[in-house]
Design a protein around this motif. Structure first.
Motif, PDB file in Angstrom:
ATOM      1  N   GLY A  75       0.665   5.163  -5.184  1.00  0.00           N
ATOM      2  CA  GLY A  75       0.206   6.529  -4.949  1.00  0.00           C
ATOM      3  C   GLY A  75       1.316   7.543  -5.110  1.00  0.00           C
ATOM      4  N   GLU A  76       1.073   8.750  -4.548  1.00  0.00           N
ATOM      5  CA  GLU A  76       1.980   9.866  -4.822  1.00  0.00           C
ATOM      6  C   GLU A  76       3.353   9.720  -4.187  1.00  0.00           C
ATOM      7  OE1 GLU A  76      -0.839  11.372  -1.472  1.00  0.00           O
ATOM      8  OE2 GLU A  76      -0.890   9.976  -3.160  1.00  0.00           O
ATOM      9  N   LEU A  77       3.482   8.947  -3.118  1.00  0.00           N
ATOM     10  CA  LEU A  77       4.771   8.800  -2.435  1.00  0.00           C
ATOM     11  C   LEU A  77       5.468   7.482  -2.797  1.00  0.00           C
ATOM     12  CD1 LEU A  77       3.834  10.158   1.118  1.00  0.00           C
ATOM     13  CD2 LEU A  77       4.962  11.362  -0.759  1.00  0.00           C
ATOM     14  N   GLN A  78       5.031   6.879  -3.875  1.00  0.00           N
ATOM     15  CA  GLN A  78       5.568   5.580  -4.271  1.00  0.00           C
ATOM     16  C   GLN A  78       7.084   5.622  -4.441  1.00  0.00           C
ATOM     17  OE1 GLN A  78       3.879   4.135  -7.906  1.00  0.00           O
ATOM     18  NE2 GLN A  78       5.152   2.347  -8.035  1.00  0.00           N
ATOM     19  N   GLN A  79       7.595   6.614  -5.169  1.00  0.00           N
ATOM     20  CA  GLN A  79       9.030   6.684  -5.442  1.00  0.00           C
ATOM     21  C   GLN A  79       9.843   6.794  -4.163  1.00  0.00           C
ATOM     22  OE1 GLN A  79       8.871   5.654  -8.858  1.00  0.00           O
ATOM     23  NE2 GLN A  79      10.719   6.934  -8.887  1.00  0.00           N
ATOM     24  N   LEU A  80       9.352   7.637  -3.253  1.00  0.00           N
ATOM     25  CA  LEU A  80      10.054   7.847  -1.986  1.00  0.00           C
ATOM     26  C   LEU A  80      10.212   6.533  -1.229  1.00  0.00           C
ATOM     27  CD1 LEU A  80      11.187   9.667   0.301  1.00  0.00           C
ATOM     28  CD2 LEU A  80       8.823   9.953   1.078  1.00  0.00           C
ATOM     29  N   HIS A  81       9.147   5.782  -1.130  1.00  0.00           N
ATOM     30  CA  HIS A  81       9.197   4.535  -0.359  1.00  0.00           C
ATOM     31  C   HIS A  81       9.986   3.448  -1.091  1.00  0.00           C
ATOM     32  CE1 HIS A  81       6.682   6.284   2.606  1.00  0.00           C
ATOM     33  NE2 HIS A  81       5.591   6.332   1.853  1.00  0.00           N
ATOM     34  N   LEU A  82       9.937   3.424  -2.410  1.00  0.00           N
ATOM     35  CA  LEU A  82      10.732   2.450  -3.154  1.00  0.00           C
ATOM     36  C   LEU A  82      12.219   2.705  -2.958  1.00  0.00           C
ATOM     37  CD1 LEU A  82       8.606   2.211  -6.422  1.00  0.00           C
ATOM     38  CD2 LEU A  82       9.006   0.369  -4.775  1.00  0.00           C
ATOM     39  N   VAL A  83      12.610   3.985  -2.897  1.00  0.00           N
ATOM     40  CA  VAL A  83      14.010   4.332  -2.604  1.00  0.00           C
ATOM     41  C   VAL A  83      14.385   3.818  -1.212  1.00  0.00           C
ATOM     42  CG1 VAL A  83      15.600   6.234  -2.146  1.00  0.00           C
ATOM     43  CG2 VAL A  83      14.092   6.328  -4.136  1.00  0.00           C
ATOM     44  N   GLU A  84      13.488   4.038  -0.248  1.00  0.00           N
ATOM     45  CA  GLU A  84      13.734   3.546   1.121  1.00  0.00           C
ATOM     46  C   GLU A  84      13.909   2.029   1.132  1.00  0.00           C
ATOM     47  OE1 GLU A  84      11.729   5.457   4.721  1.00  0.00           O
ATOM     48  OE2 GLU A  84      10.290   5.865   3.118  1.00  0.00           O
ATOM     49  N   LEU A  94       5.370  -6.565  -4.649  1.00  0.00           N
ATOM     50  CA  LEU A  94       6.458  -5.635  -4.308  1.00  0.00           C
ATOM     51  C   LEU A  94       7.668  -5.846  -5.214  1.00  0.00           C
ATOM     52  CD1 LEU A  94       6.473  -5.470  -0.409  1.00  0.00           C
ATOM     53  CD2 LEU A  94       6.243  -3.552  -1.970  1.00  0.00           C
ATOM     54  N   LEU A  95       7.982  -7.096  -5.499  1.00  0.00           N
ATOM     55  CA  LEU A  95       9.125  -7.386  -6.384  1.00  0.00           C
ATOM     56  C   LEU A  95       8.910  -6.801  -7.775  1.00  0.00           C
ATOM     57  CD1 LEU A  95       9.914 -11.061  -5.308  1.00  0.00           C
ATOM     58  CD2 LEU A  95      11.474  -9.110  -5.130  1.00  0.00           C
ATOM     59  N   GLU A  96       7.671  -6.885  -8.267  1.00  0.00           N
ATOM     60  CA  GLU A  96       7.376  -6.317  -9.588  1.00  0.00           C
ATOM     61  C   GLU A  96       7.546  -4.801  -9.577  1.00  0.00           C
ATOM     62  OE1 GLU A  96       3.461  -7.705 -10.380  1.00  0.00           O
ATOM     63  OE2 GLU A  96       4.123  -9.682 -11.118  1.00  0.00           O
ATOM     64  N   ARG A  97       7.094  -4.162  -8.497  1.00  0.00           N
ATOM     65  CA  ARG A  97       7.238  -2.704  -8.401  1.00  0.00           C
ATOM     66  C   ARG A  97       8.700  -2.316  -8.254  1.00  0.00           C
ATOM     67  NH1 ARG A  97       1.896  -1.206  -4.667  1.00  0.00           N
ATOM     68  NH2 ARG A  97       0.423  -2.205  -6.087  1.00  0.00           N
ATOM     69  N   MET A  98       9.436  -3.102  -7.453  1.00  0.00           N
ATOM     70  CA  MET A  98      10.870  -2.825  -7.310  1.00  0.00           C
ATOM     71  C   MET A  98      11.596  -3.021  -8.642  1.00  0.00           C
ATOM     72  SD  MET A  98      11.785  -1.772  -4.319  1.00  0.00           S
ATOM     73  CE  MET A  98      13.540  -2.026  -4.494  1.00  0.00           C
ATOM     74  N   HIS A 124       0.823  -1.211   0.000  1.00  0.00           N
ATOM     75  CA  HIS A 124       0.000   0.000   0.000  1.00  0.00           C
ATOM     76  C   HIS A 124       0.858   1.263   0.000  1.00  0.00           C
ATOM     77  CE1 HIS A 124      -3.917  -1.838   0.286  1.00  0.00           C
ATOM     78  NE2 HIS A 124      -3.539  -2.591   1.310  1.00  0.00           N
ATOM     79  N   LEU A 125       1.965   1.259   0.758  1.00  0.00           N
ATOM     80  CA  LEU A 125       2.840   2.442   0.802  1.00  0.00           C
ATOM     81  C   LEU A 125       3.461   2.722  -0.559  1.00  0.00           C
ATOM     82  CD1 LEU A 125       4.799   2.100   4.193  1.00  0.00           C
ATOM     83  CD2 LEU A 125       2.795   3.485   3.703  1.00  0.00           C
ATOM     84  N   CYS A 126       3.755   1.651  -1.282  1.00  0.00           N
ATOM     85  CA  CYS A 126       4.428   1.810  -2.578  1.00  0.00           C
ATOM     86  C   CYS A 126       3.426   1.962  -3.714  1.00  0.00           C
ATOM     87  CB  CYS A 126       5.349   0.628  -2.831  1.00  0.00           C
ATOM     88  SG  CYS A 126       6.720   0.560  -1.677  1.00  0.00           S
TER      89      CYS A 126
END
Length: 657
Positions: free
Chosen positions: A584-593, A621-625, A580-582
């Motif tokens: 929406g609008e903050l997706q990039q930020l959390h993926l970097v984290e 999550l792996l697909e998004r990463m 869920h965190l990854c």
């Protein structure tokens, strides 16, 4: 001297009553029969001592009275354990074997220490009785060091089916073995087990009772289906006059079209959704209430959430029931009034206690509230009789009393009454919820804990989730979660989890500061609240405000750590939050984290060895990463190409004519 004589008489009377109560408990037809019978037998050996003390009637000194009081408390714990073994769900007791072994050991230790603190030479008892008490003491010394394990095969068989998917087909021989060992041999046995199972799961305050009862009920249903569809010689019940022989079971199998695809039970109020599929109204309403916008069976997106009554199917179900000799299911709006099985004497006693609740004598009122509390804990018949006698409104009025002990008894009595489904509506309609919230804010710690457990019990009914959420209960529960005892925190977390299933309560919980508290609990060295904290975070992360609050609380490194080292259930919940965190609008930020925290290794492990849900979340999550890393690589290559081009142009004087 007079006070010592009164104390002695009161204590010996209580001890005699407790042993008589324990002696009346029987029917240990479960995996712990041997342990329960041994425990009961040893307690009965103490009866002669209490009888001699009562007949003597002499004064009992302060230290001796304190020792007998400790023994009284130990016997009360023993009585509760024996009742659990007699009336509790057989399936629940086997699956919760660790809990049962712990309770047996705790009771043995409590009894051994209490008996060890009694100086028998101070009492006027015969040598024969003294030797008998010393024998019981030595038996409990050995018992506290050794707890017999119940039937290992039974536990293994039950657990194997419990952990299977609902669509599995267990070995008929295994089901036959379970039915025989659990003595679930008739429809009467199955009905009794079903009621006991629901009561125990609700009363336990487990962290996720909805899932527990669903899996245990499915297990029970498999045994029931086996008995109804097979016709082997699987044994004769203990009393053939009381039960129908298993070989005579010829109950018709319910047509699949009459079963709700969600609950798998025969539908009482079938409704049609936008995709044309039919479901039980309560089941599909619950599905929609937690934020789903798809059809559970087809997974198609619903164009609207309107529900149309399926009158044709309802008529067909009624006709089939009539033709098959099966009772037609009553719709939720047509409840049948429960009938209590209490005797006239028991009803008269309950009515007398309720009259005492009105007493202006504080001590009498407190004592009556305590007795009602215990009676409501004992069995379903008492809960029906207490409610039918008009106790609920009186107990609700006592929630605001200035006497802490009376308040504690009142809220706990309501908790025990709420175990019975039909009592929940009476409790809420009597205006209990604001009073319960008052207790959570202002009561003693035990009263606050039981008040939180009461809200959980009431919130099992979906419409009451809304009522409770609107009452100001959620900030009060968050306060208890933050500052309560260990049990208080667990009760608060359980109630919050259930309330936050309703979408409208999620923002209330977030605004009450629950996310910060959950993260603090999540990072405690003991990890005592990790299961509950992650379960609630997983629910809140599907809400926009919840997602923002979790991200702002710097939760990502903690969640990655859980995926790497947590239990299977906690790993899947941590992954669900990150999914869920990854988005929406903050997706990039959390993926970097996530990249900085080294999430790839733990995710790959979860995708291969986690639970089914955990695997799905890990793959997402792996697909998004993967997409994120590909974008990063493309950006890096683009920058590198631009840099090299600039260098080339500079070195070759490209712009000179």
């Amino acid at each position: 001297m007079y006070d010592e004589e009164e104390t002695g008489r009161a204590l010996t009377r209580e001890l005699v009553d407790l042993v008589e109560e324990i002696s009346s408990i029987s029917d240990y037809r479960n995996a712990y029969r041997k342990q329960l019978c041994n425990l009961s037998r040893r307690i009965k050996l103490l009866a002669p001592m209490f009888e001699e003390l009562r007949e003597g009637g002499g004064p009992i000194g302060g230290r001796d009275a304190a020792a007998l009081a400790r023994l009284r408390d130990a016997l009360a714990s023993t009585r509760d354990l024996l009742r659990l073994g007699s009336e509790g769900s057989k399936i629940f007791l086997v699956l919760e074997s660790d809990m049962m072994k712990k309770q047996f050991q705790e009771v043995a230790v409590q009894l051994e220490q209490a008996l060890g603190g009694i100086f028998l030479e101070n009492f006027d008892i015969s040598d024969e009785v003294r030797e008998q008490v010393e024998l019981v003491h030595s038996q409990f010394k050995r018992a506290k060091e050794r707890v017999d394990t119940p039937d290992a095969e039974l536990y293994s068989d039950l657990f194997s089916i419990y952990n299977k998917n609902n669509d599995g087909h267990p070995d008929p021989a295994l089901l036959r073995r379970l039915a025989e060992k659990l003595q679930l041999l008739t429809i009467s046995d199955l009905k009794q087990e079903s009621l006991a199972l629901q009561e125990m799961v609700i009363a336990s305050g487990g962290r996720d009772p909805g899932e527990n009862i669903e899996k245990m009920s499915m297990l029970l249903k498999k045994i029931k289906d086996y008995l109804q569809t097979q016709n082997p010689e699987i044994g004769t019940p203990a009393n053939p006059r009381d039960f129908v022989s298993c070989s005579k079971l010829k109950i018709p199998v319910i047509p699949e079209d009459f079963r709700c695809p969600i609950s798998l039970e025969m539908m009482k109020d079938p409704v049609i959704v936008a995709t044309g599929q039919t479901y039980e109204r309560r089941c599909i309403e619950k599905w929609l209430a937690v934020g789903h916008d798809t059809c559970p069976k087809t997974q198609q997106k619903l164009t609207n959430t309107s529900l149309t009554p399926n009158f044709v199917l309802r008529s067909l179900i009624s006709q089939w029931c009539e033709a098959s000799g099966v009772e037609s299911p009553k719709r939720p709006s047509e409840p049948s009034k429960p009938v209590s099985g209490c005797t006239p004497a028991e009803r008269a006693n309950i009515e007398a206690l309720i009259r005492k609740l009105f007493s202006t004598n504080l001590e009498a009122q407190r004592s009556a509230a305590g007795e009602v509390r215990l009676l409501a804990k004992r069995n379903a018949d008492n809960r029906i009789c207490i409610a039918n006698s008009g106790a609920i409104p009186v107990l609700v009025s006592l929630l605001s009393t200035a006497d802490p002990r009376t308040q504690e008894h009142a809220v706990t009595a309501l908790l025990n009454l709420s175990i019975l489904e039909d009592n929940k509506g009476s409790i809420v309609s009597s205006g209990a919820v604001p009073g319960i919230v008052h207790v959570i804010r202002n009561g003693s710690m035990e009263a606050r804990e039981n008040a939180a457990a009461t809200l959980f019990s009431l919130s099992v009914v979906d419409e009451y989730k809304v009522t409770i959420g609107q009452s100001g209960a959620i900030p009060a529960l968050v306060s208890l979660l933050n500052e309560g005892s260990q049990r208080g925190k667990k009760d608060a977390a359980t109630a919050l989890f259930n309330l936050c299933i309703y979408q409208g309560n999620k923002a209330k919980a977030v605004r009450a500061g629950v996310v910060t508290t959950l993260l603090e609990l999540l990072t405690e060295p003991t990890g005592a609240m990790m299961d509950e904290s992650l379960a609630i975070l997983a629910i809140l992360s599907s809400h926009h405000e919840g997602k923002l609050a979790i991200g702002a609380a710097q939760a990502v490194p903690v969640l990655v750590g859980v995926i790497g080292m947590g239990s299977p259930r906690n790993r899947e919940n941590a992954a669900a939050v990150l999914v869920h965190l990854c988005a929406g609008e903050l997706q990039q930020l959390h993926l970097v984290e996530l990249q900085e925290c080294g999430v790839m290794g733990p995710l790959l492990d979860l995708a291969s060895s986690g639970t089914e849900r955990g695997k799905r979340k890990a793959v997402q999550l792996l697909e998004r990463m993967k997409r994120f890393l590909e974008q990063q690589e493309q950006a890096r290559v683009h920058v590198q190409a631009q840099t090299e081009l600039s260098r080339f142009m500079a070195s070759t004087n490209f712009f000179e004519i």
